[in-house]
Design an enzyme around this catalytic site. Structure first.
Site, PDB file in Angstrom:
ATOM      1  CE1 TYR A 114      -4.032  -1.886  -0.151  1.00 61.49           C
ATOM      2  CE2 TYR A 114      -2.905  -3.313   1.406  1.00 61.49           C
ATOM      3  CZ  TYR A 114      -3.935  -3.087   0.517  1.00 61.49           C
ATOM      4  OH  TYR A 114      -4.861  -4.068   0.285  1.00 61.49           O
ATOM      5  CG  PHE A 172     -11.436  -2.093   9.394  1.00 59.90           C
ATOM      6  CD1 PHE A 172     -11.072  -1.773   8.101  1.00 59.90           C
ATOM      7  CD2 PHE A 172     -10.816  -1.413  10.448  1.00 59.90           C
ATOM      8  CE1 PHE A 172     -10.132  -0.779   7.844  1.00 59.90           C
ATOM      9  CE2 PHE A 172      -9.881  -0.403  10.203  1.00 59.90           C
ATOM     10  CZ  PHE A 172      -9.543  -0.090   8.906  1.00 59.90           C
TER      11      PHE A 172
END
Ligand code: COA
Length: 404
Positions: A124, A404
């Protein structure tokens, strides 16, 4: 010219996207029962699909939340989740296209930050994300872990039935969190992911609440697994979610967990500066088995993000930020103890850094001078890096604490 197209998922396409993710993460086939539990939190809104000849080959989504920054402000944030590309279409730019589309969409929505938890750390940074909080993985030998006589006594802890947990815990989290930079508000769509685990999918999560002098002020969600075949009977306890309003509740919850009969070891991911080890008579009972990247942060609106956090007292420093994917963020910013302002290009920059590295210092996880020593940012003088250290420093380390 790519052989796929990106578009928003339509209603009715969520299940195939979730099944794709399941497969990409090697979790096997998605059952009706599991999808039934996850579907309330897996919305088409904010979710993209990559399609090759009408076939779904990749997906990425987010949910809207708020992230606490130093000083306590809560900034609108896209929490990026459910990223996956079908194994027969990887390394052809599908993720890059999804990420580019998603960044532009989050900016259009007025979100100041995006955050995610990465399955692998090499992915990322190229999209402007940086590691903005760390956590420590701990293993606690229960029989050696006694709370010191000076540790706070704590209050009472009571177990909750699953139905009561579903009612009580979201409201309690809202009241006691976010208490650190990096913590998230938990929107309604997040809770079904937590609560499906009370219903047995991952093997029976258990919730308990701590009550102090002023009422309920902390909770823990944990799971106990027997060690099969072990003689005498022993078990491991995994802490999944633990939040406390203060030291009394923190000590009370750990006292409860450390008193659990038949448990041999406890395992948890905790903030790197959580003081529990110092509450024990034997510090070595709290073994840190790793320090890992926790939240990856992407600053979408640099002027708004810099203006929203507070700074420590120190002399000002001028940063030059570069952002290749969202070039409107590139520019110079003066940071002072009273705030941040954007400058013209004629002011000389003292510290040069990419938007990914700005994310690393933004919540206080990393000291700019330490990053200068690694080459991740360039400081005109060591003294300029030290000023940046002081301004960006935070009294507590950032931590997200929401999976999450
Ligand atoms: C990780 C994943 C989403 C990447 O998708 P992808 O479509 O192959 O990615 P792209 O082709 O757009 O690659 C973009 C760049 O990232 C690199 N990259 C992608 N995945 C990588 C990985 N796992 N490790 C290291 N580099 C990776 C590519 O080499 C490429 O580099 P380049 O820009 O220098 O050419 C995909 O492999 C996948 O779904 N994996 C399994 C599930 C998963 O891990 N999901 C992420 C959850 S956070």
């Amino acid at each position: 010219m790519s052989d796929f197209a990106i578009r928003n998922l339509a209603d009715g396409e969520q299940r195939s996207a979730f099944a794709l993710l399941y497969q990409a993460l090697h979790r096997g086939a998605l059952t009706d029962e599991h999808w039934g539990r996850r579907s309330p939190g897996f919305l088409a809104d904010r979710r993209y699909g990559a399609f090759a000849e009408d076939e779904l080959i990749g997906t990425a989504g987010s949910f809207g939340t708020e992230l606490a920054v130093p000083g306590g402000a809560l900034l609108p944030t896209g929490a990026v989740d459910g990223v996956g590309v079908r194994a027969d279409h990887t390394r052809r730019g599908v993720l890059s296209a999804l990420m580019g589309e998603q960044l532009r969409d989050l900016v259009r929505r007025g979100e100041v930050l995006a955050c995610l938890h990465a399955s692998e750390t090499a992915i990322y940074g190229r999209f402007g994300y940086g590691v903005a909080s760390l956590d420590q993985r701990v293993r606690i030998t229960r029989r050696a872990a006694r709370l010191h006589q000076d540790a706070p006594a704590g209050g009472r802890v009571r177990l909750l039935a699953p139905e009561a947990a579903v009612e009580l815990i979201p409201a309690l989290y809202r009241r006691i969190a976010p208490s650190r930079p990096g913590m998230l508000s938990r929107p309604e769509v997040w809770w079904p992911m937590r609560f499906e685990r009370f219903r047995g999918h991952d093997g029976g999560h258990i919730a308990a609440v701590h009550t102090g002098a002023d009422g309920d002020d902390g909770f823990v969600v944990y799971q106990v697994n027997e060690r099969h075949g072990a003689q005498p009977h022993t078990a491991d306890l995994t802490v999944h979610d633990l939040h406390a309003a203060g030291p009394e509740a923190l000590a009370g919850l750990w006292r409860f967990l450390l008193g659990m009969d038949l448990v041999d070891e406890l395992h948890a991911y905790r903030p790197v500066d959580e003081p529990v080890a110092a509450m024990l008579t034997d510090l070595r009972a709290w073994q840190v088995t790793g320090v890992e990247d926790e939240s990856w942060l992407r600053i979408l609106d640099v002027p708004a993000a810099l203006a929203a956090r507070t700074y420590q007292r120190a002399e000002p420093v001028v940063l030059e930020v570069s952002d290749a994917l969202l070039p409107e963020n590139s520019g110079r910013y003066r940071i002072t103890a009273d705030g941040a302002e954007r400058l013209g290009d004629d002011t000389e920059a003292e510290v040069r850094l990419g938007v990914d590295v700005l994310a690393m210092i933004y919540l206080g996880a990393w000291a700019p001078s330490a990053l200068a020593a690694t080459g991740r940012l360039q400081a005109r003088t060591p003294e300029a890096a030290r000023r940046a250290d002081e301004l960006f420093g935070t009294p507590v380390k950032p931590w997200c604490g929401t999976g999450f």
